[in-house]
Design an enzyme around this catalytic site. Structure first.
Site, PDB file in Angstrom:
ATOM      1  N   ASP A  75       8.437   9.571 -10.473  1.00 34.60           N
ATOM      2  CA  ASP A  75       8.964  10.926 -10.594  1.00 34.60           C
ATOM      3  C   ASP A  75       7.997  11.872  -9.885  1.00 34.60           C
ATOM      4  O   ASP A  75       6.902  11.467  -9.482  1.00 34.60           O
ATOM      5  CB  ASP A  75       9.199  11.326 -12.057  1.00 34.60           C
ATOM      6  CG  ASP A  75       7.937  11.356 -12.908  1.00 34.60           C
ATOM      7  OD1 ASP A  75       6.890  10.840 -12.453  1.00 34.60           O
ATOM      8  OD2 ASP A  75       7.988  11.871 -14.027  1.00 34.60           O
ATOM      9  N   TYR A  77       5.225  14.713  -8.766  1.00 34.11           N
ATOM     10  CA  TYR A  77       3.930  15.113  -9.313  1.00 34.11           C
ATOM     11  C   TYR A  77       4.133  16.293 -10.263  1.00 34.11           C
ATOM     12  O   TYR A  77       4.788  17.274  -9.909  1.00 34.11           O
ATOM     13  CB  TYR A  77       2.979  15.546  -8.197  1.00 34.11           C
ATOM     14  CG  TYR A  77       2.610  14.464  -7.209  1.00 34.11           C
ATOM     15  CD1 TYR A  77       1.749  13.429  -7.559  1.00 34.11           C
ATOM     16  CD2 TYR A  77       3.086  14.503  -5.895  1.00 34.11           C
ATOM     17  CE1 TYR A  77       1.383  12.450  -6.635  1.00 34.11           C
ATOM     18  CE2 TYR A  77       2.726  13.538  -4.972  1.00 34.11           C
ATOM     19  CZ  TYR A  77       1.874  12.507  -5.342  1.00 34.11           C
ATOM     20  OH  TYR A  77       1.516  11.551  -4.438  1.00 34.11           O
ATOM     21  N   PHE A  96       5.621  10.525  -3.259  1.00 39.40           N
ATOM     22  CA  PHE A  96       4.220  10.356  -2.857  1.00 39.40           C
ATOM     23  C   PHE A  96       3.720  11.462  -1.931  1.00 39.40           C
ATOM     24  O   PHE A  96       2.516  11.642  -1.780  1.00 39.40           O
ATOM     25  CB  PHE A  96       3.975   8.976  -2.210  1.00 39.40           C
ATOM     26  CG  PHE A  96       4.227   7.826  -3.139  1.00 39.40           C
ATOM     27  CD1 PHE A  96       3.360   7.542  -4.179  1.00 39.40           C
ATOM     28  CD2 PHE A  96       5.359   7.027  -2.995  1.00 39.40           C
ATOM     29  CE1 PHE A  96       3.596   6.494  -5.060  1.00 39.40           C
ATOM     30  CE2 PHE A  96       5.614   5.972  -3.861  1.00 39.40           C
ATOM     31  CZ  PHE A  96       4.729   5.701  -4.897  1.00 39.40           C
ATOM     32  N   HIS A 206       1.501  -0.345  -8.739  1.00 34.81           N
ATOM     33  CA  HIS A 206       1.477   1.082  -8.418  1.00 34.81           C
ATOM     34  C   HIS A 206       0.125   1.447  -7.800  1.00 34.81           C
ATOM     35  O   HIS A 206      -0.917   0.896  -8.186  1.00 34.81           O
ATOM     36  CB  HIS A 206       1.711   1.909  -9.692  1.00 34.81           C
ATOM     37  CG  HIS A 206       2.089   3.327  -9.403  1.00 34.81           C
ATOM     38  ND1 HIS A 206       1.156   4.299  -9.141  1.00 34.81           N
ATOM     39  CD2 HIS A 206       3.302   3.924  -9.311  1.00 34.81           C
ATOM     40  CE1 HIS A 206       1.777   5.446  -8.914  1.00 34.81           C
ATOM     41  NE2 HIS A 206       3.085   5.246  -9.008  1.00 34.81           N
TER      42      HIS A 206
END
Length: 243
Positions: A75, A77, A96, A206
């Site tokens: 999701d 930031y 990202f 991740h």
């Protein structure tokens, strides 16, 4: 409200894929929940990220005709940074990615380190990934909004039904596609893909520093080396280096 934002894509090839999803009962529920969250945030004098106009930015920045890779995040930031005495959100509608003037988030720093180790790309000083999007990388999150300071705070709104539909529809395309799932949350999306031998799916831990505490880790996974080998085998050009 979300329907209105989607109409900005009506003159693109994305609209044919997204518009049917917007006519479903689950999307109506999502729209109701998202609108309610905006009202609640306003009442509590807080914020929802990214700004509403950037909710579907991943589709706006990646030409459907060029699409070859889906890089799935979790999701947006939830935090902010200061620039020229103003507070700005890290979230910008692309997984990202962050605004060019923002400090690099730790997850993105690790992505750059893995790219450098695998493909010898320079370590970029900025986090603006629009250059990837313009080449055909869909920078999509599973959940497309987040309350300020509350990671996964919008997991209950219904976004994942929408992004499940997007991924399912993409997996039915006949062109070769590369799906990159980073982290357990993203990897849960594998179940919605239609099997197609033309596609290639890559999974890795991740890139968050918290996920590097025990093996297997993202750093050293070789995920971008494998990605580039697949793209090159399909004669799909992709330059991961950023200026």
């Amino acid at each position: 409200m979300l329907h209105y934002i989607l109409t900005r894509l009506q003159n693109t090839a994305w609209f044919g894929l997204l518009e049917p999803l917007s006519q479903t009962p689950t999307f109506s529920t999502l729209e109701h929940n998202y609108t309610a969250s905006l009202r609640q945030a306003q009442a509590q004098n807080t914020q929802i990220f990214p700004p509403m106009r950037q909710i579907f930015r991943a589709f706006e920045e990646t030409p459907f005709e060029k699409l070859h890779t889906i890089l799935l995040g979790q999701d947006p930031y939830p935090g902010t940074f200061k620039h020229e005495h103003q507070e700005k959100p890290f979230a910008c509608g692309l997984s990202f990615s962050v605004p060019r003037m923002a400090p690099l988030p730790p997850s993105l720093q690790n992505i750059y380190k893995e790219l450098h180790a695998s493909l010898n790309t320079p370590l970029s000083r900025h986090g603006d990934l629009r250059a990837w999007a313009s080449q055909g990388v869909l920078l999509l999150n599973s959940i497309l909004s987040v309350p300020r300071g509350q990671p996964k705070g919008h997991a209950h709104l219904g976004w994942e039904s929408f992004t499940d539909g997007v991924l399912s529809a993409l997996s039915q395309l006949e062109r070769p596609l590369l799906f990159i799932f980073l982290g357990k949350v993203a990897q849960e999306k594998r179940k919605v893909l239609t099997h197609n031998p033309k596609h290639f799916m890559l999974c890795a831990p991740h890139p968050s520093p918290l996920a590097q505490a025990r093996p297997p880790t993202f750093l050293g996974s070789g995920v971008f080396k494998q990605a580039q080998e697949f793209l090159q085998a399909q004669n799909i050009p992709m330059d991961w280096a950023l200026d």
